[in-house]
Design a protein around this motif. Sequence first.
Motif, short mmCIF file in Angstrom:
data_model
loop_
_atom_site.label_atom_id
_atom_site.label_comp_id
_atom_site.label_asym_id
_atom_site.label_seq_id
_atom_site.Cartn_x
_atom_site.Cartn_y
_atom_site.Cartn_z
N PRO A 27 44.57 21.89 24.62
CA PRO A 27 44.21 23.40 24.51
C PRO A 27 44.97 24.24 24.02
N SER A 28 44.60 25.24 23.41
CA SER A 28 45.60 26.58 22.65
C SER A 28 46.14 27.19 24.00
N ASP A 29 47.19 27.97 23.71
CA ASP A 29 47.65 29.03 24.51
C ASP A 29 46.55 30.08 24.82
N ASP A 30 45.94 30.40 23.99
CA ASP A 30 44.98 31.36 24.01
C ASP A 30 43.98 30.83 25.13
N PHE A 31 43.37 29.83 25.09
CA PHE A 31 42.60 29.44 26.06
C PHE A 31 43.18 29.14 27.60
N LEU A 32 44.35 28.78 27.48
CA LEU A 32 44.85 28.48 28.72
C LEU A 32 45.18 30.05 29.41
N PHE A 33 45.56 30.78 28.66
CA PHE A 33 45.68 32.24 29.31
C PHE A 33 44.24 32.89 29.85
N TRP A 34 43.31 32.44 29.14
CA TRP A 34 41.93 32.84 29.63
C TRP A 34 41.72 31.95 30.79
N PHE A 35 41.82 30.72 30.72
CA PHE A 35 41.58 29.72 31.84
C PHE A 35 41.99 30.45 33.11
N ILE A 36 43.36 30.80 33.06
CA ILE A 36 44.13 31.47 34.24
C ILE A 36 43.44 32.66 34.67
N ILE A 108 50.53 32.84 37.86
CA ILE A 108 49.42 33.59 38.29
C ILE A 108 49.81 35.10 38.32
N VAL A 109 48.78 35.97 38.29
CA VAL A 109 48.90 37.31 38.23
C VAL A 109 48.67 37.93 39.43
N LEU A 110 47.63 37.70 40.21
CA LEU A 110 46.99 38.17 41.37
C LEU A 110 47.95 37.69 42.76
N PRO A 111 48.71 38.57 43.36
CA PRO A 111 49.40 38.05 44.51
C PRO A 111 48.49 37.45 45.52
N ASN A 151 47.37 38.87 25.56
CA ASN A 151 47.01 37.56 25.72
C ASN A 151 45.60 37.74 26.35
N LEU A 152 45.14 36.47 26.71
CA LEU A 152 43.62 36.47 27.02
C LEU A 152 43.48 36.13 28.58
N TRP A 153 44.48 36.61 29.43
CA TRP A 153 44.43 36.51 30.97
C TRP A 153 43.56 37.43 31.31
N LEU A 154 43.32 38.74 30.62
CA LEU A 154 42.56 39.75 31.05
C LEU A 154 41.06 39.47 30.74
N LEU A 155 40.90 38.93 29.50
CA LEU A 155 39.49 38.68 29.04
C LEU A 155 39.00 37.40 30.12
#
Length: 284
Positions: A27-36, A108-111, A151-155
């Motif tokens: 998987p691409s980094d884009d997908f992994l950020f999205w997935f997280i 992970i972003v959310l505490p 990155n795609l975390w927010l998406l």
Amino acid sequence: MKNSFFKNFKIKLQQHYASNGIYKNLPSDDFLFWFIGFTEGDGSFVVNKRNELSFILIQGAANKILLERIHDTLGLGHIIKQSSRVYRLIIQKNQEIELIILLFNGNIVLPSRKKQFHLFLKAFLSKGKYYRKADLDIVYNNNKNLPSLDNLWLLGFVEAEGCFSISLLSNSLAFRTRFILSQKGDINLPVLSKCISLFSTGRIEGHSQKDNYSFIVSGLLNISNIYPYFDTNLNNFLGLKKESYLKFKLLNQSLTLKKHLDPNIRPSLIKLSKEINSAVRKFK
């Protein structure tokens, strides 16, 4: 968000593919950020009473394709039909749980999700018989991450928790257009508040239900600030939220042109507004 753990994750994932005769691209980094990001909105790190671990994503039948795309990209777990209207992607095998831990640890972003994940990791490490077979010394990483437009975390998070909503009032010619991103917990307020600076607009509102908050962007002028991020990443939407966003933007363009004031056009705009909100409800 740092992606230092992606490298270890991809190395182990490639080894997992090889040992199981799986032939697919990583998987691409884009997908992994999205997935997280998507997982932080809709996923669960589950530890049952027998100390068995599961990673679970649940979606309505209308958005089953999103789970299929995740499964096809990662090659982990399996999709089961939970009911006539609900499907779940579940990952339970020890080796695959280790991969999930490598991916999420430190990213992970959310505490609130960090706390859940930390308990999940502790349970994994307590499984001594298996863990002694692992060749990685996994230490909990509490990186201080925030959302970014780079990155795609927010998406991914928006596909899980975001809402594009337009209402045309029946008793007047007024309308209300809003983008809403909600989350529970005071501990997560810094993440929602970060969205104000990212989009240079919006506000934080508390719900009537205690400890629930939303980042809200309202009004045609302010809404235009969110378009560049979603337009740039339009092809990276994986589920029905793409359909909702496109209809949302199309209707906002008609409202900007004041087409809602034309009695011959207004009924079709009302119909479109209901389709946007209907698409949002399909996720639940």
